[in-house]
Write a protein that holds these residues in place. Structure first.
Motif, mmCIF file in Angstrom:
data_model
loop_
_atom_site.group_PDB
_atom_site.id
_atom_site.type_symbol
_atom_site.label_atom_id
_atom_site.label_comp_id
_atom_site.label_asym_id
_atom_site.label_seq_id
_atom_site.Cartn_x
_atom_site.Cartn_y
_atom_site.Cartn_z
ATOM 1 N N MET A 1 -0.446 3.207 -3.718
ATOM 2 C CA MET A 1 -1.590 3.504 -2.861
ATOM 3 C C MET A 1 -2.710 4.101 -3.698
ATOM 4 O O MET A 1 -2.476 4.584 -4.791
ATOM 5 C CB MET A 1 -1.184 4.506 -1.760
ATOM 6 C CG MET A 1 -0.180 3.968 -0.757
ATOM 7 S SD MET A 1 0.347 5.232 0.432
ATOM 8 C CE MET A 1 1.435 6.243 -0.570
ATOM 9 N N GLU B 1 0.581 -3.996 3.530
ATOM 10 C CA GLU B 1 -0.547 -4.110 2.600
ATOM 11 C C GLU B 1 -1.835 -3.752 3.347
ATOM 12 O O GLU B 1 -2.037 -4.175 4.490
ATOM 13 C CB GLU B 1 -0.619 -5.555 2.088
ATOM 14 C CG GLU B 1 -1.602 -5.747 0.962
ATOM 15 C CD GLU B 1 -1.650 -7.193 0.486
ATOM 16 O OE1 GLU B 1 -2.735 -7.628 0.075
ATOM 17 O OE2 GLU B 1 -0.601 -7.868 0.543
ATOM 18 N N LYS C 1 -2.736 1.446 1.069
ATOM 19 C CA LYS C 1 -1.665 0.708 0.377
ATOM 20 C C LYS C 1 -2.280 -0.523 -0.297
ATOM 21 O O LYS C 1 -2.968 -1.304 0.350
ATOM 22 C CB LYS C 1 -0.596 0.294 1.399
ATOM 23 C CG LYS C 1 0.516 -0.598 0.876
ATOM 24 C CD LYS C 1 1.561 0.179 0.107
ATOM 25 C CE LYS C 1 2.649 -0.760 -0.414
ATOM 26 N NZ LYS C 1 3.560 -1.198 0.654
ATOM 27 N N GLY D 1 4.588 4.558 0.987
ATOM 28 C CA GLY D 1 4.488 3.411 0.079
ATOM 29 C C GLY D 1 5.422 2.283 0.462
ATOM 30 O O GLY D 1 5.146 1.109 0.182
ATOM 31 N N SER E 1 7.280 -2.214 5.224
ATOM 32 C CA SER E 1 6.057 -2.968 5.590
ATOM 33 C C SER E 1 5.933 -3.210 7.095
ATOM 34 O O SER E 1 5.522 -4.285 7.528
ATOM 35 C CB SER E 1 6.022 -4.320 4.850
ATOM 36 O OG SER E 1 6.123 -4.127 3.466
#
Length: 205
Positions: free
Chosen positions: A185, A133, A204, A128, A101
């Motif tokens: 995603m 996000e 995502k 992924g 992330s």
């Protein structure tokens, strides 16, 4: 500084796509990764056009990494990091120290048709994990649709690629859509580019 005629030809269109999809976030600092950066021409242009994105270029080829370094030095690009050796077919934990992330956008230009299916799986699995996000994975290239390749010049290219390496060839958009779905995603947009090329935009969730 290696020179790719195709990169000189298509960078403006790719810049336009990036500017369009990142426009609503241009008020903040973003972090982007380019997989398979090649010569370095694209990432330098992206950096010049979008100063709000800090780019991490990458490649598996030493000659390409040296070319990218030369472009960074020649252009004094402040928002391009030193290129990293990155093999997208490896587990994402080995992706040049990138954290889960940590990334707003990942772009892969003409990578998938010159890659094995294992590499394609690696690209989507890695994206992924390292995308935040709402982060974006953008792939640019030529694609099969439902197992069909059109027009005949793309069929010829696919055959040529498979002669060079049986694991290469035009990836199928529906297979990529499923890979994306399996890694959190969704395919959000298909952008038609020049000469049957397309940009696929995955977000995502």
């Amino acid at each position: 500084m290696l020179l790719s005629p195709q990169a000189e030809k298509n960078w403006e269109g790719l810049c336009s796509v990036l500017e369009d999809v990142l426009e609503d976030q241009s008020h903040r600092k973003l972090f982007g990764v380019e997989l398979g950066s090649g010569t370095g021409q694209h990432v330098i242009r992206f950096a010049q056009k979008m100063p709000f994105v800090t780019w991490q270029p990458s490649d598996i080829n030493e000659e390409s990494l040296n070319s990218i370094k030369a472009y960074i030095a020649a252009t004094h690009a402040k928002n391009v990091q030193e290129p990293a050796h990155l093999d997208a077919s490896e587990p994402w934990e080995q992706w040049a120290g990138l954290h889960r992330s940590s990334c707003d956008v990942i772009i892969a230009i003409n990578l998938l048709q010159y890659s094995s299916f294992k590499t394609a799986q690696g690209v989507f699995t890695g994206a992924g994990q390292i995308l935040r996000e709402n982060g974006l994975l953008i792939t640019y290239g030529l694609y099969a649709i439902n197992g069909t390749i059109t027009p005949s010049c793309n069929e010829d290219l696919d055959a040529e690629l498979r002669k060079m390496n049986p694991e290469w060839g035009l990836p199928d958009m529906d297979v990529l859509r499923q890979l994306a779905f399996g890694n959190g995603m969704r395919m959000e947009r298909i952008i038609e580019m020049e000469e049957y090329y397309k940009c696929l935009i995955f977000r995502k969730l």
